[in-house]
Design an enzyme around this catalytic site. Structure first.
Site, PDB file in Angstrom:
ATOM      1  N   SER A 135       0.617  -1.127   0.002  1.00  0.00           N
ATOM      2  CA  SER A 135       0.123  -0.035  -0.103  1.00  0.00           C
ATOM      3  C   SER A 135       0.870   1.214   0.207  1.00  0.00           C
ATOM      4  O   SER A 135       1.979   1.311   0.750  1.00  0.00           O
ATOM      5  CB  SER A 135      -0.910   0.054   1.459  1.00  0.00           C
ATOM      6  N   GLN A 158       0.921  -0.705  -4.980  1.00  0.00           N
ATOM      7  CA  GLN A 158      -0.263   0.000  -5.229  1.00  0.00           C
ATOM      8  C   GLN A 158      -0.182   1.508  -5.013  1.00  0.00           C
ATOM      9  O   GLN A 158       0.313   1.917  -4.009  1.00  0.00           O
ATOM     10  CB  GLN A 158      -1.512  -0.325  -3.981  1.00  0.00           C
ATOM     11  N   LYS A 294      -7.660  -0.736  -9.507  1.00  0.00           N
ATOM     12  CA  LYS A 294      -8.673  -1.384  -8.578  1.00  0.00           C
ATOM     13  C   LYS A 294      -9.779  -0.540  -7.951  1.00  0.00           C
ATOM     14  O   LYS A 294      -9.655   0.675  -7.622  1.00  0.00           O
ATOM     15  CB  LYS A 294      -7.729  -1.555  -6.954  1.00  0.00           C
ATOM     16  N   HIS A 318     -13.282  -1.976  -1.947  1.00  0.00           N
ATOM     17  CA  HIS A 318     -12.429  -1.547  -0.716  1.00  0.00           C
ATOM     18  C   HIS A 318     -12.969  -1.957   0.810  1.00  0.00           C
ATOM     19  O   HIS A 318     -12.810  -1.468   1.625  1.00  0.00           O
ATOM     20  CB  HIS A 318     -12.379   0.077  -0.707  1.00  0.00           C
ATOM     21  N   ASP A 356     -11.469  -8.670  -5.223  1.00  0.00           N
ATOM     22  CA  ASP A 356     -11.233  -8.334  -3.558  1.00  0.00           C
ATOM     23  C   ASP A 356     -12.557  -7.965  -2.898  1.00  0.00           C
ATOM     24  O   ASP A 356     -13.423  -7.407  -3.522  1.00  0.00           O
ATOM     25  CB  ASP A 356     -10.324  -7.185  -3.744  1.00  0.00           C
ATOM     26  N   SER A 357     -12.385  -7.990  -1.451  1.00  0.00           N
ATOM     27  CA  SER A 357     -13.389  -7.606  -0.762  1.00  0.00           C
ATOM     28  C   SER A 357     -14.499  -8.658  -0.378  1.00  0.00           C
ATOM     29  O   SER A 357     -15.656  -9.140  -1.011  1.00  0.00           O
ATOM     30  CB  SER A 357     -14.529  -6.427  -1.346  1.00  0.00           C
ATOM     31  N   ARG A 360     -12.914 -14.757   3.038  1.00  0.00           N
ATOM     32  CA  ARG A 360     -12.502 -15.097   4.438  1.00  0.00           C
ATOM     33  C   ARG A 360     -12.166 -16.594   4.420  1.00  0.00           C
ATOM     34  O   ARG A 360     -11.226 -16.982   5.206  1.00  0.00           O
ATOM     35  CB  ARG A 360     -13.697 -15.171   5.311  1.00  0.00           C
ATOM     36  N   ARG A 380      -8.684  -8.381   5.320  1.00  0.00           N
ATOM     37  CA  ARG A 380      -8.737  -8.299   6.848  1.00  0.00           C
ATOM     38  C   ARG A 380      -8.129  -9.523   7.688  1.00  0.00           C
ATOM     39  O   ARG A 380      -7.821  -9.328   8.660  1.00  0.00           O
ATOM     40  CB  ARG A 380     -10.320  -8.082   7.120  1.00  0.00           C
TER      41      ARG A 380
END
Length: 433
Positions: A135, A158, A294, A318, A356-357, A360, A380
């Site tokens: 990032s 990124q 993205k 995001h 992405d997003s 899990r 996450r």
């Protein structure tokens, strides 16, 4: 009757076998993602604003919730009596072979969750053979992250697109020199979203010198303010109130400098100045390598990316952190992958589609790939691992996610991960929740 094929060993199945064979508790205390999340929150209980900054979402958090609901609505329908004894999860993207179609999503300010910050995550990525996307809001410099990722690490950079062209060029040149092979441009964060959990506590690490280390180490940015670039390690735990008091009440010159530069860097990267499709030509002129956009959620934007000659897109919202009340990212992918223009560009190798997003588990990876993604970003969960156990915690998340995918793929009737791509009609069923 033929004999069954012998089982070939892979790092993923070895990991699976060692869990039972060694009978040791996992580093994170569990392999269940919800329990891992709860433990991370417990670890960060004395620094809850830092936890919420990383794991919270925009508005009512409805988009984050919708990301998970989308995965829950799409159900897997396994096929039986297929030879999946030996399975392959390697894939090739932009001509580069990857051990698995899993990428570490770019997340900034990791130094507020663990003393080693992005260095721990970059090392974990290299140890597991998973590509690392750095990032622009990292709490370590481009060069320090590259060093941690090592000579054999696969890494992309990124970009939060700076307002100033000279600074943008400097970042691109630094990333290329440090071995970052592809550029991810985040489109959905030209300014920060409305996040009540951060607003309630006025929590913004950048204003206090954390998450601006890419800027502090940039010669062009620092020269513009009369300073030399520095490569620093941020302090942990992060205590913004002490920095604020030192600057505003104590007259501490260093704290005042940090706060000034923090505001200036945020004014570069999340300035509120929005870019246009035409502006992408500037990036194309100054970056030698794949460019990935993205934040794509609309089919028309995916098709526009093709028209612009962009190499790839990441279908992402995001993690629900920017726009409240948006559709789930998997639902956005489903709509985009109904476009014949997108499907044809992907088939010809003109467009790579990533997702992405909401990821899990390994099953989530399978669903996204069946929907049409060629690779998937995880976010996450690895931050839960970082907060709890640093590099070892990130490694557990990466290993368990790919191993879960490796096993579940076979149980669904597929022996090669590349055969999953675009198999929505045969592998998934939409069920109303």
């Amino acid at each position: 009757m033929s004999s069954a094929a012998p089982v070939q060993s892979t790092q993923w199945m070895k990991y699976f076998g060692d869990i039972y064979g060694h009978a040791k508790p996992p580093v994170l205390g569990s392999f269940a993602v919800k329990e891992i999340e709860d433990r991370a929150r417990e670890v960060m209980k004395d620094h809850l604003p830092a936890y919420m900054y990383t794991f919270g979402s925009a508005g009512t958090c409805s988009t984050d919730a919708e990301n998970r609901r989308a995965f829950n609505r799409w159900k897997i329908v396994p096929a039986m009596l297929r030879d999946c004894t030996n399975r392959n999860v390697e894939t090739t993207i932009f001509g580069q072979k990857f051990h698995a179609p899993l990428f570490i999503a770019p997340i900034g300010v990791q130094g507020i969750l663990h003393a080693d910050g992005e260095l721990a995550t970059a090392r974990a990525a290299a140890a597991c053979g998973i590509p690392y996307i750095m990032s622009s809001a990292s709490s370590r410099s481009i060069e320090d992250v590259a060093k941690a990722n090592g000579p054999n690490g696969q890494r992309w950079y990124q970009l939060y697109w700076p307002r100033t062209d000279e600074i943008t060029i400097s970042l691109l040149n630094r990333a290329k020199a440090a071995g970052f092979s592809a550029l991810v441009i985040t489109l959905d964060t030209m300014l920060l979203g409305w996040r009540p959990h951060d607003l309630d506590t006025a929590y913004i690490p950048f204003f206090y010198g954390v998450g601006i280390q890419v800027g502090l180490s940039d010669p062009v940015f620092m020269k513009s303010h009369g300073y030399e670039p520095v490569h620093e390690t941020t302090k942990f735990p992060f205590e913004p109130e002490k920095i604020r008091d030192a600057a505003l009440k104590g007259g501490d010159a260093n704290a005042q400098k940090v706060m000034k530069l923090g505001k200036e860097w945020l004014g570069q990267t999340n300035s509120g100045s929005f870019r246009s499709w035409e502006d992408l030509q500037f990036i194309k002129d100054h970056w030698d390598g794949p460019i990935i956009l993205k934040g794509i959620q609309r089919t028309s934007d995916a098709e526009k990316a093709i028209d612009m000659g962009i190499h790839g897109i990441i279908v992402s919202n995001h993690g629900g952190r920017q726009v409240d009340g948006a559709i789930g990212s998997l639902d956005a992918l489903a709509k985009i992958m109904r476009s014949q223009k997108v499907i044809q560009a992907q088939a010809k190798g003109d467009l790579t589609v990533l997702f992405d997003s909401g990821i899990r588990t390994g099953s989530d990876v399978i669903k996204a790939m069946a929907m049409g993604a060629q690779g998937v970003l995880i976010a996450r969960p690895y931050m839960y691992g970082l907060a709890t156990a640093g590099q070892a915690g990130v490694e557990q998340i990466l290993m368990q996610t790919v191993t879960d995918m490796h096993i579940t793929m076979g149980l669904c009737g597929y022996s090669d991960v590349n055969d999953l791509i675009g198999k929505r009609d045969e592998l998934l069923e939409l069920v109303d929740d």
